[in-house]
Design a protein around this motif. Sequence first.
Motif, short mmCIF file in Angstrom:
data_model
loop_
_atom_site.label_atom_id
_atom_site.label_comp_id
_atom_site.label_asym_id
_atom_site.label_seq_id
_atom_site.Cartn_x
_atom_site.Cartn_y
_atom_site.Cartn_z
N GLY A 16 0.83 -1.19 0.00
CA GLY A 16 0.00 0.00 0.00
C GLY A 16 0.86 1.24 0.00
N THR A 17 0.27 2.35 0.38
CA THR A 17 0.97 3.63 0.41
C THR A 17 1.34 4.01 1.84
OG1 THR A 17 -1.02 4.96 0.70
CG2 THR A 17 -0.39 4.41 -1.58
N ASN A 18 2.17 5.02 1.97
CA ASN A 18 2.54 5.51 3.30
C ASN A 18 1.32 6.00 4.07
OD1 ASN A 18 2.44 7.67 1.38
ND2 ASN A 18 3.50 9.00 2.84
N ASN A 19 0.38 6.62 3.39
CA ASN A 19 -0.84 7.09 4.06
C ASN A 19 -1.69 5.93 4.55
OD1 ASN A 19 -0.25 9.81 3.69
ND2 ASN A 19 -1.22 9.85 1.67
N GLN A 20 -1.78 4.86 3.77
CA GLN A 20 -2.50 3.67 4.22
C GLN A 20 -1.84 3.08 5.46
OE1 GLN A 20 -2.37 1.85 0.18
NE2 GLN A 20 -4.40 1.08 0.74
N ALA A 21 -0.53 3.05 5.48
CA ALA A 21 0.20 2.50 6.63
C ALA A 21 -0.08 3.30 7.89
CB ALA A 21 1.70 2.47 6.33
N ASP A 22 -0.06 4.62 7.79
CA ASP A 22 -0.36 5.47 8.95
C ASP A 22 -1.79 5.25 9.44
OD1 ASP A 22 2.10 6.72 9.30
OD2 ASP A 22 1.64 8.31 7.87
N LEU A 23 -2.73 5.16 8.52
CA LEU A 23 -4.13 4.94 8.90
C LEU A 23 -4.32 3.57 9.54
CD1 LEU A 23 -7.02 5.95 8.95
CD2 LEU A 23 -7.29 5.10 6.62
N GLU A 24 -3.71 2.55 8.98
CA GLU A 24 -3.80 1.20 9.56
C GLU A 24 -3.27 1.18 10.99
OE1 GLU A 24 -5.17 -1.68 8.62
OE2 GLU A 24 -5.93 -0.75 6.79
N ALA A 25 -2.15 1.85 11.22
CA ALA A 25 -1.57 1.89 12.57
C ALA A 25 -2.54 2.50 13.56
CB ALA A 25 -0.24 2.66 12.55
N ALA A 26 -3.15 3.61 13.20
CA ALA A 26 -4.11 4.27 14.09
C ALA A 26 -5.33 3.38 14.32
CB ALA A 26 -4.53 5.62 13.50
N CYS A 27 -5.84 2.76 13.28
CA CYS A 27 -7.02 1.88 13.42
C CYS A 27 -6.73 0.68 14.30
CB CYS A 27 -7.50 1.43 12.04
SG CYS A 27 -8.27 2.73 11.06
N ILE A 28 -5.58 0.05 14.11
CA ILE A 28 -5.21 -1.11 14.93
C ILE A 28 -5.11 -0.70 16.40
CG2 ILE A 28 -3.35 -2.73 15.46
CD1 ILE A 28 -2.77 -2.74 12.38
N GLY A 29 -4.42 0.41 16.65
CA GLY A 29 -4.24 0.86 18.02
C GLY A 29 -5.54 1.26 18.70
N LEU A 30 -6.39 1.96 17.99
CA LEU A 30 -7.69 2.36 18.55
C LEU A 30 -8.58 1.14 18.79
CD1 LEU A 30 -8.40 5.62 16.55
CD2 LEU A 30 -7.96 5.43 19.01
N ALA A 31 -8.58 0.20 17.86
CA ALA A 31 -9.40 -1.01 18.03
C ALA A 31 -8.94 -1.79 19.26
CB ALA A 31 -9.33 -1.87 16.78
N TRP A 32 -7.62 -1.96 19.42
CA TRP A 32 -7.11 -2.69 20.59
C TRP A 32 -7.50 -1.95 21.87
CZ3 TRP A 32 -4.45 -2.25 25.02
CH2 TRP A 32 -4.05 -3.43 25.64
N SER A 33 -7.35 -0.65 21.87
CA SER A 33 -7.67 0.15 23.06
C SER A 33 -9.12 -0.03 23.47
CB SER A 33 -7.39 1.63 22.79
OG SER A 33 -6.03 1.84 22.51
N LEU A 34 -10.03 0.12 22.52
CA LEU A 34 -11.46 -0.01 22.82
C LEU A 34 -11.82 -1.43 23.22
CD1 LEU A 34 -12.91 2.24 19.99
CD2 LEU A 34 -12.75 2.77 22.44
N ASP A 35 -11.25 -2.42 22.52
CA ASP A 35 -11.51 -3.83 22.86
C ASP A 35 -11.05 -4.18 24.27
OD1 ASP A 35 -12.62 -4.24 20.36
OD2 ASP A 35 -10.86 -5.29 19.55
N ASN A 36 -10.10 -3.44 24.80
CA ASN A 36 -9.54 -3.73 26.11
C ASN A 36 -9.96 -2.73 27.18
OD1 ASN A 36 -7.56 -6.18 25.92
ND2 ASN A 36 -7.40 -5.04 24.00
N GLY A 37 -11.03 -1.98 26.90
CA GLY A 37 -11.63 -1.12 27.91
C GLY A 37 -11.06 0.27 28.06
N TYR A 38 -10.21 0.68 27.14
CA TYR A 38 -9.63 2.04 27.19
C TYR A 38 -10.39 2.94 26.23
CZ TYR A 38 -5.82 -0.40 29.50
OH TYR A 38 -5.08 -1.16 30.36
N SER A 39 -11.34 3.70 26.76
CA SER A 39 -12.16 4.54 25.89
C SER A 39 -11.71 5.99 25.87
CB SER A 39 -13.63 4.47 26.32
OG SER A 39 -13.77 4.88 27.66
#
Length: 82
Positions: free
Chosen positions: A52-75
């Motif tokens: 993918g592109t550098n922008n896709q990589a940055d967006l994926e990183a944010a999405c992964i981190g936010l999903a993990w945070s919410l899944d583990n009770g960090y809102s």
Amino acid sequence: MTFFGRGPPPGLVNLNTDGSALGNPGRIGAGGILRDCNGDLIHAFNSPQGVGTNNQADLEAACIGLAWSLDNGYSGVILEVD
């Protein structure tokens, strides 16, 4: 909002993420770190993301981190990206 080595305000966590691309487009990866209000490590991650592109990589990183945070009770998450 940067905390310069300190953690976020009490009740919040700080998520720093970054993505990288080997070429643009090229192979991409995502990573990040989540810290508590004392600046202590809660979780760190890295993940290959295919091509993918550098922008896709940055967006994926944010999405992964936010999903993990919410899944583990960090809102209350402060997201910092480059």
